[in-house]
Structure formats: structure tokens, C-alpha cells
Design a protein around this motif. Sequence first.
Motif: not given
Length: 268
Positions: A32-37
Motif C-alpha cells: 500500500a505504501e509503494q502505491s502511495r509513494f
Amino acid sequence: MTTPFDSPGRFGDSMLGSATWGRANGGRLTMAEQSRFAMQTVVAHLRLQWQGRGAMSDDMRQRWSRLEPDRIELPDTPTVARALELLQQSVPVWLCRHSLRTWAWSTLLAQRDALKQDAEVLAVSCLLHDIALLPNGRPPASLRCACFAIDGGQRARLFLQEQGWADSRALAVENAICLHMNPRVPPGAGIEAHLLQQAAAMDVVGARVNGIDAASRHAVLVRYPRTGFAQRMSEAMRLQAKRAPDTRTRLLWRMGFERAIRRSIWQE
């Protein structure tokens, strides 16, 4: 208007890439953080393009014309002197010069944007922000921190604790270094963190470089030449991306960071 980058609190405790975040996970991004970043990176790139096309206000033009490159001398304090010595002992000349240029750009950006920074906190943050970039022979399995920025921030905090710094100021340096790999760091996360990220991005990929007048840019480059920097930084980032899966470096590399480094407007 709130953006995906904005985070409450002096140090942006909940912000992806912060010192608190890095202590919890060593700099490893969840899916999820990869997508947000990735989204943050795209938005930051579009914002820079939009800002580059905008007309400069009269107030900003006056600030631009009053930049003083002679004021980029490092603060004359024992801690800054020791941080510079640590930098010179830990990394090669090309990376020392990058750190010193980052200090110079951050100082000029503070002048340009009329920001009030803690000069000593900013100087130490700039000097030590890439202290853990090069592997120095350590195998990836031995790294408690997958992300070099998180590792570097923690090393800087320990160094400052040894110098007798208050926890709050040591945390400000750690947080600035941890956050500098983000595509954008708002001033609310700390003026020094904001300036470090802006200055490092300027030196590596040329972001906001047109916000510094030609005479000031020339003065900095004469003092700290860029000779061979793009190639060496590209190689260092490539190795980091290879060694550190699930980190901001790996994701930025997959999104074309090498092209951004090599295609920046800097001439070498």
C-alpha cells in the motif's frame, strides 16, 4: 487544500519516510505504501512542471536578485566541524562535494523563499544526509535498515548524541535525513527537512534549479565542482536499488530515477 504529502506535527511523525516510520520498519515499504509513494512521486513531478511554467511574482523576483552566495559558509561550530570531518573520512570526494553543494543550495533556497532555519541543524543534515549511501563492504543481510536514508538518519542522531546535542535537535537532523528521499517534504515536517529535500533534489536531478540565479549557481559550482557526479550517483543509486528491495530507492529507480539524473540540466 490537503495533499497526499501533508502531515500534521512539527516532525511529521506519521509521514511515510519519517524517522518514526523508519525506526518501525527499517525503511521497507508495504504494498500500500509503494502505491502511495508512487502517486506522490508523480504528483510532485507534475507540480514541479507547473511551477516551472508559472510567472515569477515581483516579490520572488526581488528575492532572486538579492541572493548572496557569499553567505553559504558553513556555521563555525565544533559540531559542524566534526560532521564535516566525519563526512570526509566516510565517503569519496565526489560525494563530499554533493553534500557541500546541497548545503549551499539549501542556504540559497532559504534566502529565496524567506525561510528561517536553524543553520547548524541544516548544515549537519546536509553534510550527513548520504553518509550511508555507499555500502562499504557490508552485505545486505547485515543491514538492520534496508533504506540508506533511514540508516544515515540514525547514524547522524547517534553522532549528535555523542556531541551532547539535545534530543529534539538530534531528532530534527535524523528526521530531515530520513525524509530526503521523499518526492516532497512540506515545511510543516520541519524547515530543515524541507530545505534538505529541495536542495538534494536540485543537485541530483535539477529540480527548481531555475529558482537560483546564474551567478549564484556559478559561485557554488566553482567552489564544489560536479565533475563526473551524474555517473557516480547513478551507479550508487543503482547499487542501492539492487541491494534494497521494497524501499523508496528501488521504487524510484523503477520509475526512471536514472534517466532523471542523467537528463538533468546540469552540465558536467
